[in-house]
Design an enzyme around this catalytic site. Structure first.
Site, PDB file in Angstrom:
ATOM      1  N   ALA A   7     -15.109   5.877  24.375  1.00 35.35           N
ATOM      2  CA  ALA A   7     -13.855   5.991  25.509  1.00 35.35           C
ATOM      3  C   ALA A   7     -12.481   6.443  25.527  1.00 35.35           C
ATOM      4  CB  ALA A   7     -14.503   5.244  26.631  1.00 35.35           C
ATOM      5  N   THR A  10      -8.747  10.699  26.967  1.00 38.16           N
ATOM      6  CA  THR A  10      -8.983  11.646  27.169  1.00 38.16           C
ATOM      7  C   THR A  10     -10.521  12.362  28.092  1.00 38.16           C
ATOM      8  OG1 THR A  10      -6.701  13.197  26.222  1.00 38.16           O
ATOM      9  CG2 THR A  10      -8.307  14.613  27.494  1.00 38.16           C
ATOM     10  N   ASP A 110     -11.478   2.967  18.373  1.00 35.94           N
ATOM     11  CA  ASP A 110     -10.811   4.079  17.301  1.00 35.94           C
ATOM     12  C   ASP A 110     -10.507   4.570  16.272  1.00 35.94           C
ATOM     13  OD1 ASP A 110      -8.816   4.133  18.301  1.00 35.94           O
ATOM     14  OD2 ASP A 110      -8.525   6.605  19.352  1.00 35.94           O
ATOM     15  N   ARG A 111      -9.683   3.828  15.943  1.00 34.86           N
ATOM     16  CA  ARG A 111      -8.608   3.770  14.885  1.00 34.86           C
ATOM     17  C   ARG A 111      -9.708   2.746  13.591  1.00 34.86           C
ATOM     18  NH1 ARG A 111      -2.844   3.732  16.089  1.00 34.86           N
ATOM     19  NH2 ARG A 111      -2.534   5.014  13.197  1.00 34.86           N
TER      20      ARG A 111
END
Length: 259
Positions: A7, A10, A110-111
């Site tokens: 998620a 964007t 995410d990173r």
């Protein structure tokens, strides 16, 4: 099979994963107000189109940088897939790597997931460039420790800001300019040059500075939907891994279930 959910700011990406093989993927615009029921209707139809059924999903894992979106994704998992979603970064799927920065808790999911996947797939010091809403550069050393990075405006964000702030500039597609010249002869050509070649110049310049500071050989891994837009016009990428985040989520799921 595993339903891996990334998620982002964007889009929310859903991927159906069997082992390490991605069988299908879908994306929908991120909207924290979207309910679990809305996700379920949309996702059930897409699963059916690919020849799958909700009953084939026996696990769900979520990485999110949008905290308000998490609750409805958890409800989606429990209500429609009859399993509790694992949340990347929380027990039993902690990062499992050193995060050597001033504020470890501020590292985006995410990173972190990208770093885990990159080091599972490649050796040595790494620079991971993720082309998303923001373009992020993440540095990790040969031991897999996360050392920090850079956050820059994403190319779509840059273009939106330019068009919004300048009344006479039109909205253009993000693509390689038709001419090799960097002297634009009209407004649209000049915008294409500025956005495309300007972005490549930024990437190359920042990677050069990062490599100087790392002071050891470092491989550059590109991921995100727009990575392939630049790959033929710069030699800065050593490899493109388009599904790095999904691969990382699948690895974390495996690690949690292998003990």
């Amino acid at each position: 099979m595993l339903l891996a959910i990334d998620a982002g700011n964007t889009n929310v990406v859903f991927a159906l994963v069997d082992g390490r093989q991605i069988k299908a993927r879908w994306r929908i615009a991120t909207d924290p107000r979207r309910t679990a029921d809305e996700y379920a209707v949309w996702l059930s139809q897409l699963l059916a189109l690919e020849g799958y059924d909700r009953s084939q999903v026996d696990g769900v894992i979520v990485a999110t940088v949008v905290p308000r979106a998490l609750h409805n994704l958890q409800v989606l998992s429990s209500k429609y897939f009859k399993t509790e979603a694992l949340i990347a970064g929380r027990a039993p799927v902690e990062w499992g790597m050193a995060i050597d920065v001033d504020e470890p808790a501020s590292l985006g999911a995410d990173r972190a997931v990208n770093t885990i996947a990159a080091h599972a797939l490649h050796t040595g010091d790494l620079i991971v460039i993720d082309f998303g809403t923001a373009t992020t550069f993440d540095v990790s050393d040969y031991s897999g420790a996360y050392k920090g990075g850079i956050i820059a405006p994403g190319i779509n964000l840059s273009l939106d800001a330019l068009v919004t702030a300048a009344a006479k500039l039109p909205r253009i597609a993000i693509e390689k300019p038709a001419s090799a010249s960097v002297v634009g002869r009209n407004t649209v050509d000049q915008m294409h040059i500025g956005i495309y070649w300007g972005y490549i110049a930024m990437i190359e310049g920042l990677v050069e500075r990062l490599r100087r500071e790392i002071a050891r050989p470092a491989n550059v891994i590109a991921t995100g939907g727009l990575a392939t837009l630049f790959e033929h016009n710069t030699d800065v990428f050593d490899v493109i891994e388009p599904d790095l985040t999904i691969q990382g989520l699948a690895m974390m799921w495996e690690r949690a279930h292998m003990g």
